[in-house]
Write a protein that holds these residues in place. Structure first.
Motif, PDB file in Angstrom:
ATOM      1  N   ARG A   5      45.663  56.822  28.466  1.00  0.00           N
ATOM      2  CA  ARG A   5      46.532  56.209  28.068  1.00  0.00           C
ATOM      3  C   ARG A   5      47.930  56.447  28.520  1.00  0.00           C
ATOM      4  N   ARG A   6      48.142  57.521  29.139  1.00  0.00           N
ATOM      5  CA  ARG A   6      49.322  57.672  29.891  1.00  0.00           C
ATOM      6  C   ARG A   6      49.565  57.059  31.230  1.00  0.00           C
ATOM      7  N   GLU A   7      48.203  57.163  32.002  1.00  0.00           N
ATOM      8  CA  GLU A   7      47.979  56.319  33.107  1.00  0.00           C
ATOM      9  C   GLU A   7      48.071  54.761  32.991  1.00  0.00           C
ATOM     10  N   ARG A   8      49.201  54.130  33.104  1.00  0.00           N
ATOM     11  CA  ARG A   8      49.139  52.561  32.978  1.00  0.00           C
ATOM     12  C   ARG A   8      49.425  52.096  34.508  1.00  0.00           C
ATOM     13  N   PRO A   9      48.605  51.278  34.947  1.00  0.00           N
ATOM     14  CA  PRO A   9      48.801  50.705  36.423  1.00  0.00           C
ATOM     15  C   PRO A   9      49.473  49.492  36.283  1.00  0.00           C
ATOM     16  N   TRP A  10      50.164  49.215  35.357  1.00  0.00           N
ATOM     17  CA  TRP A  10      51.222  48.085  35.174  1.00  0.00           C
ATOM     18  C   TRP A  10      52.391  48.820  34.683  1.00  0.00           C
ATOM     19  N   GLY A  11      53.497  47.970  34.698  1.00  0.00           N
ATOM     20  CA  GLY A  11      54.824  48.555  34.484  1.00  0.00           C
ATOM     21  C   GLY A  11      55.460  47.689  33.232  1.00  0.00           C
ATOM     22  N   PRO A  12      56.593  48.337  32.821  1.00  0.00           N
ATOM     23  CA  PRO A  12      57.393  47.607  31.599  1.00  0.00           C
ATOM     24  C   PRO A  12      57.414  46.134  31.766  1.00  0.00           C
ATOM     25  N   ALA A  13      57.627  45.403  30.838  1.00  0.00           N
ATOM     26  CA  ALA A  13      57.448  43.725  30.976  1.00  0.00           C
ATOM     27  C   ALA A  13      56.610  43.131  31.718  1.00  0.00           C
ATOM     28  N   ALA A  14      55.260  43.783  31.445  1.00  0.00           N
ATOM     29  CA  ALA A  14      54.203  43.213  32.063  1.00  0.00           C
ATOM     30  C   ALA A  14      53.413  42.040  31.132  1.00  0.00           C
ATOM     31  N   ALA A  15      52.641  41.460  31.906  1.00  0.00           N
ATOM     32  CA  ALA A  15      52.049  40.037  31.729  1.00  0.00           C
ATOM     33  C   ALA A  15      50.407  39.990  32.204  1.00  0.00           C
ATOM     34  N   SER A  16      49.634  39.371  31.458  1.00  0.00           N
ATOM     35  CA  SER A  16      48.228  39.409  32.067  1.00  0.00           C
ATOM     36  C   SER A  16      47.580  38.486  31.604  1.00  0.00           C
ATOM     37  N   GLY A  17      46.431  38.109  32.162  1.00  0.00           N
ATOM     38  CA  GLY A  17      45.634  37.023  31.370  1.00  0.00           C
ATOM     39  C   GLY A  17      44.350  37.641  30.699  1.00  0.00           C
ATOM     40  N   ILE A  18      43.514  36.911  30.252  1.00  0.00           N
ATOM     41  CA  ILE A  18      42.363  37.404  29.331  1.00  0.00           C
ATOM     42  C   ILE A  18      41.067  37.381  30.263  1.00  0.00           C
ATOM     43  N   GLY A  19      40.809  36.292  31.053  1.00  0.00           N
ATOM     44  CA  GLY A  19      39.462  36.492  31.871  1.00  0.00           C
ATOM     45  C   GLY A  19      39.209  34.945  32.194  1.00  0.00           C
ATOM     46  N   SER A  20      38.748  34.165  31.533  1.00  0.00           N
ATOM     47  CA  SER A  20      38.432  32.777  31.844  1.00  0.00           C
ATOM     48  C   SER A  20      39.533  31.926  32.306  1.00  0.00           C
ATOM     49  N   MET A  21      39.098  31.314  33.262  1.00  0.00           N
ATOM     50  CA  MET A  21      39.874  30.012  33.682  1.00  0.00           C
ATOM     51  C   MET A  21      39.146  28.703  33.649  1.00  0.00           C
ATOM     52  N   PRO A  22      39.923  27.753  33.789  1.00  0.00           N
ATOM     53  CA  PRO A  22      39.435  26.288  33.712  1.00  0.00           C
ATOM     54  C   PRO A  22      38.484  26.050  35.167  1.00  0.00           C
ATOM     55  N   GLY A  23      37.809  25.047  35.097  1.00  0.00           N
ATOM     56  CA  GLY A  23      37.216  24.486  36.700  1.00  0.00           C
ATOM     57  C   GLY A  23      36.012  25.338  37.134  1.00  0.00           C
ATOM     58  N   THR A  24      35.672  25.127  38.430  1.00  0.00           N
ATOM     59  CA  THR A  24      34.466  25.509  38.987  1.00  0.00           C
ATOM     60  C   THR A  24      34.920  26.077  40.266  1.00  0.00           C
ATOM     61  N   ASP A  25      36.067  26.189  40.772  1.00  0.00           N
ATOM     62  CA  ASP A  25      36.522  26.549  42.108  1.00  0.00           C
ATOM     63  C   ASP A  25      36.992  28.053  42.146  1.00  0.00           C
ATOM     64  N   ALA A  26      36.074  28.871  42.476  1.00  0.00           N
ATOM     65  CA  ALA A  26      36.418  30.375  42.241  1.00  0.00           C
ATOM     66  C   ALA A  26      37.661  30.602  43.319  1.00  0.00           C
ATOM     67  N   ARG A  27      37.859  30.269  44.318  1.00  0.00           N
ATOM     68  CA  ARG A  27      38.797  30.437  45.364  1.00  0.00           C
ATOM     69  C   ARG A  27      40.536  29.901  44.641  1.00  0.00           C
ATOM     70  N   GLU A  28      40.242  28.559  43.956  1.00  0.00           N
ATOM     71  CA  GLU A  28      41.550  28.140  43.293  1.00  0.00           C
ATOM     72  C   GLU A  28      41.821  29.024  42.050  1.00  0.00           C
ATOM     73  N   ALA A  29      40.724  29.645  41.380  1.00  0.00           N
ATOM     74  CA  ALA A  29      41.082  30.452  40.285  1.00  0.00           C
ATOM     75  C   ALA A  29      41.669  31.817  40.721  1.00  0.00           C
ATOM     76  N   ALA A  30      41.093  32.331  41.599  1.00  0.00           N
ATOM     77  CA  ALA A  30      41.887  33.501  42.032  1.00  0.00           C
ATOM     78  C   ALA A  30      43.269  33.532  42.491  1.00  0.00           C
ATOM     79  N   ARG A  31      43.330  32.179  43.580  1.00  0.00           N
ATOM     80  CA  ARG A  31      44.664  31.839  43.933  1.00  0.00           C
ATOM     81  C   ARG A  31      45.984  31.737  42.832  1.00  0.00           C
ATOM     82  N   THR A  32      45.318  31.061  41.572  1.00  0.00           N
ATOM     83  CA  THR A  32      46.357  30.743  40.572  1.00  0.00           C
ATOM     84  C   THR A  32      46.482  32.346  39.928  1.00  0.00           C
ATOM     85  N   VAL A  33      45.523  32.686  39.697  1.00  0.00           N
ATOM     86  CA  VAL A  33      45.946  34.150  38.940  1.00  0.00           C
ATOM     87  C   VAL A  33      46.658  35.068  39.540  1.00  0.00           C
ATOM     88  N   LEU A  34      46.161  35.610  40.947  1.00  0.00           N
ATOM     89  CA  LEU A  34      46.956  36.412  41.884  1.00  0.00           C
ATOM     90  C   LEU A  34      48.431  35.913  42.270  1.00  0.00           C
TER      91      LEU A  34
END
Length: 349
Positions: A5-34
């Protein structure tokens, strides 16, 4: 507070996604998330693309990871099979595409700030998996305690191999494991229906549920977040099981559930607050970033927690997965999560 719980590899004011994304293009999804979650304080994730079909869906994707257990798709759903067949191979193939895309768009990842090089990887948790996977008889594995134990062991072994593969492809990433458990409350309350639909499986003892989760959480050497966008998330149970973060749809949180959330936060558990809509509002526009996290600030005041800890304790996310959104809106939802998280840091009161 535990080390995880102490070891958080994110900082204050962090955002994230949940997991699923639309579409079928893995490269586009990775590009969007990253691309959307590119600052070191944020927590990008390995995207899931259920629109590709069976094997890319939540259950099929995780079932493809199981060690020495195989599945096949029947009209009634995913069922245990005697040997790996087309459906298992397809699930593993989809996941391989996702990992290829992730590797492509994470070259040099973690070099800017190694302490915050978090990368979230999601799998279905053992109890939602037990409720969704069928034995050869057609009944859920949930109805057989021995089958549940075997399933949890198979998941742990398969997950270890999967995370090792992720580390090989993104060697400087600090892996955050997310267990998706949308059926957990139904398992605890005995409301998972049998194959006939006329009755339900008995509620599983809370100590058994907690123990299974604790073993799986303990097997990962980094933080584990448990996610559910269903009502009545068992926050206290997840805290006791060792979760470093609890991810939920904040709009579903009731006043009765606020005290367990306060206890979890005081114990160092991070709140992954789902506040950004998963589909575009009918008005065609989202509220301002500060408005998106207004409910978080209100909750904080009711709980009497220090405003100074708000940005450190909360990660802003969409309310659930974004598979039902348009690609344009999915990008906007992640960007809005980033801006909303920043507003928490700039104005915590």
């Amino acid at each position: 507070m535990s080390e995880k719980r102490r070891e958080r590899p994110w900082g204050p004011a962090a955002a994230s996604g949940i997991g699923s994304m639309p579409g079928t293009d893995a490269r586009e999804a990775a590009r969007t998330v990253l691309g959307s979650l590119d600052a070191p304080e944020h927590l990008p994730h390995l995207p899931e693309l259920p629109a590709r079909g069976p094997g890319a869906d939540m259950l099929g994707r995780t079932a493809g990871l199981l060690a020495e257990l195989y599945v096949q798709l029947e009209p009634s759903g995913w069922r245990i099979a005697d040997r790996p067949g087309r459906d298992t191979r397809r699930a593993r193939s989809w996941l391989g595409e996702d990992l290829d895309a992730l590797e492509e768009f994470t070259q040099g990842y973690g070099q800017q700030d190694p302490a915050r090089a978090g990368l979230k990887v999601s799998v279905v948790g053992p109890w939602t998996l037990a409720a969704g996977l069928q034995r050869r008889s057609g009944e859920a594995m949930l109805g057989d305690p021995g089958a549940c134990r075997d399933l949890a062991a198979s998941l742990a072994e398969g997950l270890a191999a999967h995370l090792a593969e992720v580390r090989k492809r993104v060697p400087d990433a600090r892996i955050v494991l997310q267990l998706d458990e949308p059926s957990l409350t139904s398992v605890l309350t005995g409301s998972v229906r049998t194959a006939s639909g006329y009755r339900t499986y008995p509620a599983v003892d809370r100590a058994v549920v907690e123990g299974t989760l604790r073993e799986l959480i303990g097997a990962h050497d980094g933080p584990v977040v448990v996610h559910s966008c269903a009502p009545r998330v068992p926050v206290a149970l997840l805290r006791r099981a060792g979760a470093a973060g609890i991810s939920l749809d904040l709009a579903l949180l009731t006043e009765r559930e606020e005290e367990p959330v306060a206890e979890a936060l005081e114990a160092g558990v991070a709140l992954f607050a789902g506040v950004v809509p998963t589909v575009e509002p009918e008005t065609g526009a989202l509220s301002d970033p500060a408005g998106s996290v207004g409910g978080v600030r209100s909750l904080w005041r009711r709980l009497g927690l220090s405003p100074g800890l708000l940005a450190e304790s909360v990660v802003v996310t969409p309310a659930c997965g974004l598979a039902g959104a348009s690609p344009a809106y999915a990008r906007e939802a992640l960007r809005r999560s980033v801006r909303a998280a920043r507003s928490l840091a700039d104005n915590p009161t």
